[in-house]
Design an enzyme around this catalytic site. Sequence first.
Site, PDB file in Angstrom:
ATOM      1  N   GLY A   1       0.822  -1.218   0.000  1.00  0.00           N
ATOM      2  CA  GLY A   1       0.000   0.000   0.000  1.00  0.00           C
ATOM      3  C   GLY A   1       0.848   1.256   0.000  1.00  0.00           C
ATOM      4  O   GLY A   1       0.555   2.221   0.709  1.00  0.00           O
TER       5      GLY A   1
ATOM      6  N   ARG B   1       0.730   5.803  -1.916  1.00  0.00           N
ATOM      7  CA  ARG B   1       0.347   7.112  -1.362  1.00  0.00           C
ATOM      8  C   ARG B   1       0.185   6.968   0.157  1.00  0.00           C
ATOM      9  O   ARG B   1       0.377   5.885   0.735  1.00  0.00           O
ATOM     10  CB  ARG B   1      -0.970   7.590  -1.985  1.00  0.00           C
TER      11      ARG B   1
ATOM     12  N   GLY C   1      14.780   5.465  -4.939  1.00  0.00           N
ATOM     13  CA  GLY C   1      15.785   4.530  -5.446  1.00  0.00           C
ATOM     14  C   GLY C   1      15.441   3.080  -5.182  1.00  0.00           C
ATOM     15  O   GLY C   1      16.333   2.229  -5.083  1.00  0.00           O
TER      16      GLY C   1
ATOM     17  N   SER D   1      -5.129  -0.104  13.673  1.00  0.00           N
ATOM     18  CA  SER D   1      -5.926   1.120  13.809  1.00  0.00           C
ATOM     19  C   SER D   1      -6.403   1.152  15.251  1.00  0.00           C
ATOM     20  O   SER D   1      -6.391   0.114  15.930  1.00  0.00           O
ATOM     21  CB  SER D   1      -7.134   1.045  12.874  1.00  0.00           C
TER      22      SER D   1
ATOM     23  N   TYR E   1     -14.489  -3.086   8.733  1.00  0.00           N
ATOM     24  CA  TYR E   1     -13.171  -2.498   9.045  1.00  0.00           C
ATOM     25  C   TYR E   1     -12.746  -2.868  10.463  1.00  0.00           C
ATOM     26  O   TYR E   1     -11.611  -3.285  10.698  1.00  0.00           O
ATOM     27  CB  TYR E   1     -13.254  -0.972   8.884  1.00  0.00           C
TER      28      TYR E   1
ATOM     29  N   ALA F   1     -13.702  -5.393  12.307  1.00  0.00           N
ATOM     30  CA  ALA F   1     -13.383  -6.833  12.391  1.00  0.00           C
ATOM     31  C   ALA F   1     -12.025  -7.124  11.754  1.00  0.00           C
ATOM     32  O   ALA F   1     -11.225  -7.895  12.288  1.00  0.00           O
ATOM     33  CB  ALA F   1     -14.474  -7.654  11.708  1.00  0.00           C
TER      34      ALA F   1
HETATM   35  N1  LIG Z   1      -5.705   7.338   7.477  1.00  0.00           N
HETATM   36  C1  LIG Z   1      -6.106   7.016   8.692  1.00  0.00           C
HETATM   37  O1  LIG Z   1      -6.712   7.827   9.414  1.00  0.00           O
HETATM   38  C2  LIG Z   1      -5.800   5.657   9.263  1.00  0.00           C
HETATM   39  C3  LIG Z   1      -6.052   5.442  10.618  1.00  0.00           C
HETATM   40  C4  LIG Z   1      -5.779   4.186  11.165  1.00  0.00           C
HETATM   41  C5  LIG Z   1      -5.254   3.178  10.365  1.00  0.00           C
HETATM   42  N2  LIG Z   1      -5.026   3.424   9.045  1.00  0.00           N
HETATM   43  C6  LIG Z   1      -4.490   2.316   8.258  1.00  0.00           C
HETATM   44  O2  LIG Z   1      -3.270   2.705   7.654  1.00  0.00           O
HETATM   45  C7  LIG Z   1      -3.088   1.995   6.420  1.00  0.00           C
HETATM   46  C8  LIG Z   1      -2.789   2.993   5.302  1.00  0.00           C
HETATM   47  O3  LIG Z   1      -3.867   3.898   5.220  1.00  0.00           O
HETATM   48  P1  LIG Z   1      -3.809   5.260   4.374  1.00  0.00           P
HETATM   49  O4  LIG Z   1      -4.571   6.266   5.152  1.00  0.00           O
HETATM   50  O5  LIG Z   1      -2.420   5.554   3.936  1.00  0.00           O
HETATM   51  O6  LIG Z   1      -4.719   4.807   3.137  1.00  0.00           O
HETATM   52  P2  LIG Z   1      -4.731   5.255   1.606  1.00  0.00           P
HETATM   53  O7  LIG Z   1      -6.083   4.927   1.112  1.00  0.00           O
HETATM   54  O8  LIG Z   1      -4.211   6.650   1.442  1.00  0.00           O
HETATM   55  O9  LIG Z   1      -3.634   4.254   0.959  1.00  0.00           O
HETATM   56  C9  LIG Z   1      -3.853   2.871   0.914  1.00  0.00           C
HETATM   57  C10 LIG Z   1      -2.998   2.281  -0.196  1.00  0.00           C
HETATM   58  O10 LIG Z   1      -3.263   0.864  -0.242  1.00  0.00           O
HETATM   59  C11 LIG Z   1      -3.426   0.484  -1.604  1.00  0.00           C
HETATM   60  N3  LIG Z   1      -4.304  -0.681  -1.700  1.00  0.00           N
HETATM   61  C12 LIG Z   1      -5.599  -0.775  -1.317  1.00  0.00           C
HETATM   62  N4  LIG Z   1      -6.105  -1.961  -1.642  1.00  0.00           N
HETATM   63  C13 LIG Z   1      -5.110  -2.661  -2.265  1.00  0.00           C
HETATM   64  C14 LIG Z   1      -5.025  -3.946  -2.871  1.00  0.00           C
HETATM   65  N5  LIG Z   1      -6.098  -4.774  -2.908  1.00  0.00           N
HETATM   66  N6  LIG Z   1      -3.864  -4.327  -3.412  1.00  0.00           N
HETATM   67  C15 LIG Z   1      -2.794  -3.502  -3.410  1.00  0.00           C
HETATM   68  N7  LIG Z   1      -2.816  -2.259  -2.873  1.00  0.00           N
HETATM   69  C16 LIG Z   1      -3.962  -1.847  -2.306  1.00  0.00           C
HETATM   70  C17 LIG Z   1      -4.071   1.695  -2.269  1.00  0.00           C
HETATM   71  O11 LIG Z   1      -3.901   1.685  -3.682  1.00  0.00           O
HETATM   72  C18 LIG Z   1      -3.338   2.844  -1.582  1.00  0.00           C
HETATM   73  O12 LIG Z   1      -2.152   3.208  -2.266  1.00  0.00           O
HETATM   74  C19 LIG Z   1      -4.376   1.193   6.219  1.00  0.00           C
HETATM   75  O13 LIG Z   1      -4.194  -0.130   6.675  1.00  0.00           O
HETATM   76  C20 LIG Z   1      -5.370   1.905   7.108  1.00  0.00           C
HETATM   77  O14 LIG Z   1      -6.425   1.068   7.521  1.00  0.00           O
HETATM   78  C21 LIG Z   1      -5.273   4.629   8.477  1.00  0.00           C
END
Ligand SMILES: NC(=O)c1ccc[n+]([C@@H]2O[C@H](COP(=O)([O-])OP(=O)(O)OC[C@H]3O[C@@H](n4cnc5c(N)ncnc54)[C@H](O)[C@@H]3O)[C@@H](O)[C@H]2O)c1
Length: 243
Positions: free
Chosen positions: A14, A17, A51, A135, A150, A152
């Site tokens: 992931g 971004r 890189g 999370s 989410y 679960a």
């Molecule tokens: N943003 C928040 O507030 C927050 C809070 C708690 C936990 N999280 C967790 O942090 C992690 C990252 O979250 P984020 O905010 O950077 O999310 P985001 O949506 O900005 O980025 C998630 C990335 O995962 C990739 N992705 C999604 N499904 C995929 C798949 N099936 N195969 C390959 N790539 C896939 C997406 O393309 C994306 O680049 C997640 O596990 C999220 O649950 C986020």
Amino acid sequence: MKLNLEDRLTVITGAARGIGAAFAEAFAAEGARILLVDRDAAVGDVAGASGGESLVGDLSDPAFAGSIADRAAELGGADILINNAGISRPAPLPGTADGDWEEVMDVNANAAFRLTRSLWEQLSARSGAVINIASFAAKRSTLFGGNASYVASKHAIAGLTRAAAFEGAAAGVRVNAIAPGVVATEMIKLHDGPTREKIKSFIPQKRFADPGEIADLALFLASDRSRHICGEVININGGLTMD
Ligand SMILES: NC(=O)c1ccc[n+]([C@@H]2O[C@H](COP(=O)([O-])OP(=O)(O)OC[C@H]3O[C@@H](n4cnc5c(N)ncnc54)[C@H](O)[C@@H]3O)[C@@H](O)[C@H]2O)c1
């Protein structure tokens, strides 16, 4: 504090971004080699900027974990795995479709299990570390409810973390999880502006995390400086939840 992450091959899912891209930048800045994974081809740009290398594919495809492990092996073996990819499909429980439930469990929990399993031998051979991105919803429900899949899936990743940490302690792999509160990424745009302000008001520090702050904790958990931390799900949330 010296982290000694130079040349350590770090697989980050992931990473196109958000928090994953921040991990890529932070680990590369410490001299780690990075292998980034995402279904979004933009992951190539993130890898190029640091890189590193990237693989584009869908983590909900069970076969993908094997391809990632093969590439990591060709690069000498994975030292660090960060299971970060995650999605959210908010819906009240009675309106949650089977497909949405399954997709969320597939990406957030099942893919982390499969990739950890596929890389286990490499990580064991290299005294590796796994960091799962959970999370605050790994320990309680979401703030307003309406997101059972989410919650679960994040409880599942907390359980996977503890079980893998137990086995990893004997195998030479350290496993921990990070439990962010709310981080300023695309994911929080699932909430409208007024809801985001309301969420902020619940946070004692009155702000969301910057992705780089989550990366700082990941660097520490990946390094030997945290060598006695095993099977923890560590809050980083400005005081939103405290336990
Ligand atoms: N943003 C928040 O507030 C927050 C809070 C708690 C936990 N999280 C967790 O942090 C992690 C990252 O979250 P984020 O905010 O950077 O999310 P985001 O949506 O900005 O980025 C998630 C990335 O995962 C990739 N992705 C999604 N499904 C995929 C798949 N099936 N195969 C390959 N790539 C896939 C997406 O393309 C994306 O680049 C997640 O596990 C999220 O649950 C986020």
